[in-house]
Write an enzyme that holds these catalytic residues in place. Structure first.
Site, PDB file in Angstrom:
ATOM      1  N   LYS A 177     -14.306-148.977 -15.929  1.00  0.00           N
ATOM      2  CA  LYS A 177     -13.988-148.022 -17.002  1.00  0.00           C
ATOM      3  C   LYS A 177     -14.925-146.823 -16.887  1.00  0.00           C
ATOM      4  O   LYS A 177     -16.128-146.997 -16.663  1.00  0.00           O
ATOM      5  CB  LYS A 177     -14.120-148.682 -18.386  1.00  0.00           C
ATOM      6  CG  LYS A 177     -13.899-147.699 -19.539  1.00  0.00           C
ATOM      7  CD  LYS A 177     -13.624-148.410 -20.853  1.00  0.00           C
ATOM      8  CE  LYS A 177     -14.835-148.912 -21.571  1.00  0.00           C
ATOM      9  NZ  LYS A 177     -15.828-147.882 -21.950  1.00  0.00           N
TER      10      LYS A 177
ATOM     11  N   GLU B 104     -15.891-142.938 -18.757  1.00  0.00           N
ATOM     12  CA  GLU B 104     -15.748-142.107 -19.953  1.00  0.00           C
ATOM     13  C   GLU B 104     -15.438-140.663 -19.550  1.00  0.00           C
ATOM     14  O   GLU B 104     -16.072-140.121 -18.648  1.00  0.00           O
ATOM     15  CB  GLU B 104     -17.047-142.128 -20.772  1.00  0.00           C
ATOM     16  CG  GLU B 104     -17.367-143.489 -21.356  1.00  0.00           C
ATOM     17  CD  GLU B 104     -18.618-143.473 -22.243  1.00  0.00           C
ATOM     18  OE1 GLU B 104     -19.190-142.392 -22.477  1.00  0.00           O
ATOM     19  OE2 GLU B 104     -19.010-144.562 -22.696  1.00  0.00           O
TER      20      GLU B 104
ATOM     21  N   GLU C  17     -11.848-144.078 -28.830  1.00  0.00           N
ATOM     22  CA  GLU C  17     -12.946-144.496 -29.721  1.00  0.00           C
ATOM     23  C   GLU C  17     -13.158-143.481 -30.840  1.00  0.00           C
ATOM     24  O   GLU C  17     -13.339-142.282 -30.597  1.00  0.00           O
ATOM     25  CB  GLU C  17     -14.236-144.681 -28.911  1.00  0.00           C
ATOM     26  CG  GLU C  17     -15.411-145.098 -29.793  1.00  0.00           C
ATOM     27  CD  GLU C  17     -16.593-145.687 -29.038  1.00  0.00           C
ATOM     28  OE1 GLU C  17     -16.510-145.906 -27.818  1.00  0.00           O
ATOM     29  OE2 GLU C  17     -17.626-145.943 -29.692  1.00  0.00           O
TER      30      GLU C  17
ATOM     31  N   ASP D 175     -17.911-151.287 -17.243  1.00  0.00           N
ATOM     32  CA  ASP D 175     -18.249-149.868 -17.423  1.00  0.00           C
ATOM     33  C   ASP D 175     -19.064-149.354 -16.250  1.00  0.00           C
ATOM     34  O   ASP D 175     -20.064-149.979 -15.864  1.00  0.00           O
ATOM     35  CB  ASP D 175     -19.105-149.692 -18.687  1.00  0.00           C
ATOM     36  CG  ASP D 175     -18.267-149.362 -19.904  1.00  0.00           C
ATOM     37  OD1 ASP D 175     -17.172-148.796 -19.751  1.00  0.00           O
ATOM     38  OD2 ASP D 175     -18.721-149.674 -21.024  1.00  0.00           O
TER      39      ASP D 175
ATOM     40  N   ASP E 132     -21.165-150.925 -21.268  1.00  0.00           N
ATOM     41  CA  ASP E 132     -22.547-150.435 -21.148  1.00  0.00           C
ATOM     42  C   ASP E 132     -23.248-150.473 -22.505  1.00  0.00           C
ATOM     43  O   ASP E 132     -24.427-150.151 -22.620  1.00  0.00           O
ATOM     44  CB  ASP E 132     -22.602-149.042 -20.505  1.00  0.00           C
ATOM     45  CG  ASP E 132     -21.831-148.003 -21.283  1.00  0.00           C
ATOM     46  OD1 ASP E 132     -21.186-148.346 -22.296  1.00  0.00           O
ATOM     47  OD2 ASP E 132     -21.864-146.820 -20.879  1.00  0.00           O
ATOM     48  N   SER E 133     -22.523-150.943 -23.541  1.00  0.00           N
ATOM     49  CA  SER E 133     -23.167-151.237 -24.828  1.00  0.00           C
ATOM     50  C   SER E 133     -24.198-152.357 -24.650  1.00  0.00           C
ATOM     51  O   SER E 133     -25.018-152.598 -25.533  1.00  0.00           O
ATOM     52  CB  SER E 133     -22.124-151.629 -25.884  1.00  0.00           C
ATOM     53  OG  SER E 133     -21.253-152.619 -25.387  1.00  0.00           O
TER      54      SER E 133
HETATM   55  O1  KIV Z   1     -19.568-150.246 -23.952  1.00  0.00           O
HETATM   56  C1  KIV Z   1     -18.745-150.625 -24.802  1.00  0.00           C
HETATM   57  O2  KIV Z   1     -18.934-151.644 -25.476  1.00  0.00           O
HETATM   58  C2  KIV Z   1     -17.546-149.830 -24.975  1.00  0.00           C
HETATM   59  C3  KIV Z   1     -16.650-150.183 -26.122  1.00  0.00           C
HETATM   60  C4  KIV Z   1     -17.252-149.752 -27.395  1.00  0.00           C
HETATM   61  C5  KIV Z   1     -15.290-149.652 -25.949  1.00  0.00           C
HETATM   62  O3  KIV Z   1     -17.305-148.919 -24.249  1.00  0.00           O
END
Ligand code: KIV
Length: 271
Positions: A120, A122, A189, A90, A51-52
């Protein structure tokens, strides 16, 4: 032969075997077809449709605004390119924290509409019900502890997490809990390297670090950060392998000059 060389397709079981054999796992983000193809053909083990993308692709300040539809679009593009890597997507903010039923619906949409291999999430104990429900549908889940960017408004800053004993103990307990629930790996992280090592030793599943030192089972970086496309983000843990911002800018300037001077196109570049 090492495991990563012998497998045609990376699965969650392959990652487990890599941990057992002490073979490090390499993971990077990708959000589009072209980059995912390069990264996969270069031999990466895991591609994270992170989600980055909210920051890197859309220019938002945080990962909070990205939607499930946005993530599905990015994941579909990545899946079209990838032949070997395990693809993890994510679940974005607000699509799994509310209740486990909503979490399952979000995860099922990712799996059905993109063809990715895992999701994934969090968080620790507070998301365990959602993790259990998603896993019960046969969807592999990767955990993410430490600095969890979706909670940035709670943390207030992106500083190193779990430096004090209480938070470190809680994180170590959450890691064990997530393993007991059945996650196949956990991203750690921006936490102290000693804590990451202790958590890694305590688990049978792989840990993937970002700013968590070298004693984890694998590493992940944001592709655009390690290629030097993003410039504004320079944490200590980031190793830049290129300065593509400058290189691309230079290429664009050359193109502009060539167009203006009528050097481009030349005779061979026309019909
Ligand atoms: O969204 C992302 O890029 C991440 C990584 C930094 C692990 O969750």
């Amino acid at each position: 032969m090492s495991i990563h060389k012998s497998v045609k397709r990376v699965t969650t079981h392959v990652l487990n075997e890599m941990k057992l054999k002490n073979e490090k796992i390499a993971m990077l983000t990708a959000y589009d077809y072209s980059m995912a193809k390069i990264v996969d053909e270069a031999g990466i083990d895991v591609i994270l449709v992170g989600d980055s993308a909210s920051n890197v692709m859309a220019g938002h300040e945080t990962t909070v605004p990205i939607t499930l539809e946005n993530m599905i679009y990015h994941a579909q593009s990545v899946v079209r390119a990838v032949k070997r890597a395990l693809i993890v997507v994510d679940l974005p903010f607000g699509t799994y924290q509310g209740n486990s039923k909503e979490a399952l619906i979000s995860a099922v949409r990712i799996m059905k509409e993109t063809g990715a291999h895992a999701v994934k999430l969090e968080g620790g104990r507070e998301i365990c019900e959602s993790v259990e429900r998603i896993l019960s549908a046969g969807i592999p889940v990767m955990g993410h502890l430490g600095l969890t960017p979706q909670s940035i408004h709670k943390f207030g800053t992106y500083v190193v997490r779990a430096k004090d004993e209480n938070e470190a103990n809680r994180l170590a307990e959450d890691a064990v809990l997530l393993q007991e629930k059945g996650v196949f790996a956990i991203v750690l992280e921006k936490i102290p390297a000693t804590l990451a090592e202790q958590v890694t030793i305590s688990l049978n599943i792989p840990t993937i670090g970002i700013g968590a030192g070298h004693a984890v089972d694998g590493q992940v970086l944001v592709l655009h950060d390690m290629l030097g496309i993003t410039q504004e983000f320079s944490p200590r843990f980031l190793r830049r392998y290129h300065n593509l911002y400058q290189e691309i800018g230079g290429a664009v300037k050359s193109y502009i000059n060539d167009v203006r001077s009528v050097d481009f196109p030349n005779e061979k570049e026309q019909y």
